[in-house]
Design an enzyme around this catalytic site. Sequence first.
Site, PDB file in Angstrom:
ATOM      1  N   GLY A   1      47.514 -29.410 -71.863  1.00  0.00           N
ATOM      2  CA  GLY A   1      46.591 -28.519 -72.554  1.00  0.00           C
ATOM      3  C   GLY A   1      45.284 -28.348 -71.809  1.00  0.00           C
ATOM      4  O   GLY A   1      44.395 -29.202 -71.908  1.00  0.00           O
TER       5      GLY A   1
ATOM      6  N   GLU B   1      42.399 -22.276 -72.799  1.00  0.00           N
ATOM      7  CA  GLU B   1      41.963 -22.031 -74.168  1.00  0.00           C
ATOM      8  C   GLU B   1      41.970 -20.534 -74.468  1.00  0.00           C
ATOM      9  O   GLU B   1      42.039 -19.711 -73.532  1.00  0.00           O
ATOM     10  CB  GLU B   1      40.565 -22.609 -74.387  1.00  0.00           C
ATOM     11  CG  GLU B   1      40.516 -24.116 -74.218  1.00  0.00           C
ATOM     12  CD  GLU B   1      39.188 -24.727 -74.602  1.00  0.00           C
ATOM     13  OE1 GLU B   1      39.092 -25.965 -74.587  1.00  0.00           O
ATOM     14  OE2 GLU B   1      38.241 -23.967 -74.928  1.00  0.00           O
ATOM     15  N   PRO B   2      41.890 -20.150 -75.748  1.00  0.00           N
ATOM     16  CA  PRO B   2      41.906 -18.719 -76.070  1.00  0.00           C
ATOM     17  C   PRO B   2      40.832 -17.920 -75.327  1.00  0.00           C
ATOM     18  O   PRO B   2      41.067 -16.765 -74.968  1.00  0.00           O
ATOM     19  CB  PRO B   2      41.667 -18.703 -77.583  1.00  0.00           C
ATOM     20  CG  PRO B   2      42.202 -20.006 -78.058  1.00  0.00           C
ATOM     21  CD  PRO B   2      41.904 -20.990 -76.969  1.00  0.00           C
TER      22      PRO B   2
ATOM     23  N   SER C   1      40.731 -18.626 -66.611  1.00  0.00           N
ATOM     24  CA  SER C   1      40.378 -18.798 -65.202  1.00  0.00           C
ATOM     25  C   SER C   1      39.139 -19.668 -65.009  1.00  0.00           C
ATOM     26  O   SER C   1      38.916 -20.188 -63.916  1.00  0.00           O
ATOM     27  CB  SER C   1      40.140 -17.424 -64.546  1.00  0.00           C
ATOM     28  OG  SER C   1      41.330 -16.665 -64.517  1.00  0.00           O
TER      29      SER C   1
ATOM     30  N   TRP D   1      48.694 -20.867 -74.876  1.00  0.00           N
ATOM     31  CA  TRP D   1      49.719 -20.586 -73.871  1.00  0.00           C
ATOM     32  C   TRP D   1      50.236 -21.876 -73.242  1.00  0.00           C
ATOM     33  O   TRP D   1      50.313 -22.009 -72.027  1.00  0.00           O
ATOM     34  CB  TRP D   1      49.203 -19.630 -72.795  1.00  0.00           C
ATOM     35  CG  TRP D   1      48.684 -18.346 -73.355  1.00  0.00           C
ATOM     36  CD1 TRP D   1      47.395 -17.899 -73.331  1.00  0.00           C
ATOM     37  CD2 TRP D   1      49.444 -17.338 -74.037  1.00  0.00           C
ATOM     38  NE1 TRP D   1      47.298 -16.676 -73.958  1.00  0.00           N
ATOM     39  CE2 TRP D   1      48.535 -16.299 -74.402  1.00  0.00           C
ATOM     40  CE3 TRP D   1      50.787 -17.207 -74.385  1.00  0.00           C
ATOM     41  CZ2 TRP D   1      48.948 -15.169 -75.086  1.00  0.00           C
ATOM     42  CZ3 TRP D   1      51.191 -16.068 -75.069  1.00  0.00           C
ATOM     43  CH2 TRP D   1      50.275 -15.071 -75.401  1.00  0.00           C
TER      44      TRP D   1
ATOM     45  N   GLY E   1      69.495   1.213 -60.499  1.00  0.00           N
ATOM     46  CA  GLY E   1      69.302   2.371 -61.360  1.00  0.00           C
ATOM     47  C   GLY E   1      69.161   1.963 -62.815  1.00  0.00           C
ATOM     48  O   GLY E   1      68.521   0.969 -63.144  1.00  0.00           O
TER      49      GLY E   1
ATOM     50  N   GLU F   1      48.566 -20.380 -64.057  1.00  0.00           N
ATOM     51  CA  GLU F   1      48.200 -21.355 -63.023  1.00  0.00           C
ATOM     52  C   GLU F   1      47.445 -20.678 -61.875  1.00  0.00           C
ATOM     53  O   GLU F   1      47.668 -20.963 -60.700  1.00  0.00           O
ATOM     54  CB  GLU F   1      49.426 -22.119 -62.534  1.00  0.00           C
ATOM     55  CG  GLU F   1      50.072 -22.929 -63.658  1.00  0.00           C
ATOM     56  CD  GLU F   1      51.218 -23.786 -63.219  1.00  0.00           C
ATOM     57  OE1 GLU F   1      51.252 -24.182 -62.047  1.00  0.00           O
ATOM     58  OE2 GLU F   1      52.096 -24.066 -64.058  1.00  0.00           O
TER      59      GLU F   1
ATOM     60  N   THR G   1      45.295 -16.698 -61.536  1.00  0.00           N
ATOM     61  CA  THR G   1      45.605 -15.285 -61.382  1.00  0.00           C
ATOM     62  C   THR G   1      45.551 -14.879 -59.910  1.00  0.00           C
ATOM     63  O   THR G   1      45.058 -15.621 -59.051  1.00  0.00           O
ATOM     64  CB  THR G   1      44.609 -14.413 -62.164  1.00  0.00           C
ATOM     65  OG1 THR G   1      43.308 -14.570 -61.562  1.00  0.00           O
ATOM     66  CG2 THR G   1      44.541 -14.815 -63.629  1.00  0.00           C
TER      67      THR G   1
END
Length: 404
Positions: free
Chosen positions: A150, A153-154, A158, A182, A359, A383, A385
């Site tokens: 963890g 956070e919301p 980054s 997440w 296709g 992990e 951007t």
Amino acid sequence: MSAPSTPSAPSVAKPPPFDPGDPLGLDDLLEPEDLAIRDTVRTWAADRVLPHIAEWYERGELPVIRELTRELGGLGALGMSLTGYGCAGATAVQYGLTCLELEAADSGIRSLVSVQGSLAMYAIHRFGSEEQKRRWLPGMAAGEIIGCFGLTEPDHGSDPAGMRTHAKRDGTDWVLNGRKMWITNGSVAGVAVVWARTDEGIRGFLVPAGSPGFSAPEITHKWSLRASVTSELVLDDVRLPADAVLPEVTGLRGPLSCLSHARYGIVWGSMGAARASFEAALQYARTREQFGRPIGGFQLTQAKLADMALELHKGILLAHHLGRRMDAGRLRAEQVSFGKLNNVREAIEICRTSRTILGANGISLEYPVMRHATNLESVLTYEGTVEMHQLVLGKALTGLDAFR
């Protein structure tokens, strides 16, 4: 006087036949044990994941996560590059090959292993006390205990330095409050490694599942990593004993070093998703007929296949190089950023190009291409951007910090 003898021409070994699956002969870089581990994981994924993954993805769940985790533990794939405490002590290259084969099945399966081994177990192994290691690592290596990590956070992804989750001392205990978002494996984890702000700096805490005030509601309605458990972590006055804190690290160095280890697995894993998509496109191009012949016989299709093969195998070669550096103790975080930025970006492009060859069939779950493409949209930004890795490299190249 006798005539001088004519030297014989040196013998020239005949090169092996061209292998479309290994056009650069990269298998020659691998040791027999490397190949055995790779093939074992590939066989397991073919037997246990590929027959079911489209259904799991469509349903948006991984219903057998506990069974798969135990099986992966039996293979030695959990925390496999760590030593002791039931861990396999494999090389970085062997761990990378495992990530490649797992993500060739699905990014969600590789994420399960990455979070378990490279984030949760790595944090305990590197920064935990001997008592913490003995309590948690053997069960996690066997797949009997699932871990999560963890940090995000919301409102702080980054920029983890701005985290709001905090821990306060209350006598000899710690009391944690905050939210994490997440979090892979969150709702099935037996232990969460939670990073929180304290008066001493950012610290890591081991939060057992079932702790009063701790919950992990699952996140649904995802369009990516659908065959993966993703959760929020909620901490409302979670009281932990003094020995729940990881004693060997304070500050962001702790979680960031864990992320660097996990990102290394992504460098390999993304090439697995790319390989599966490329192989699907190549097979389709050989058999799909239009205008009276296979579409693989047309120049534009061959150009796409050639370009994809270039980027795929350059990416695998880059991953192998970084793995050798890690095994030699010479891998820097900036070099991991180099690999993650390049390989995930190229993997997405390979998936998108593969989709054009298939296709309309390319959007069907009968083929792996769209599933890999949508999964990689998450891998692209978790992990670290694209922009963060560009700035890491920009700072390394110029010596100037552009983050703030």
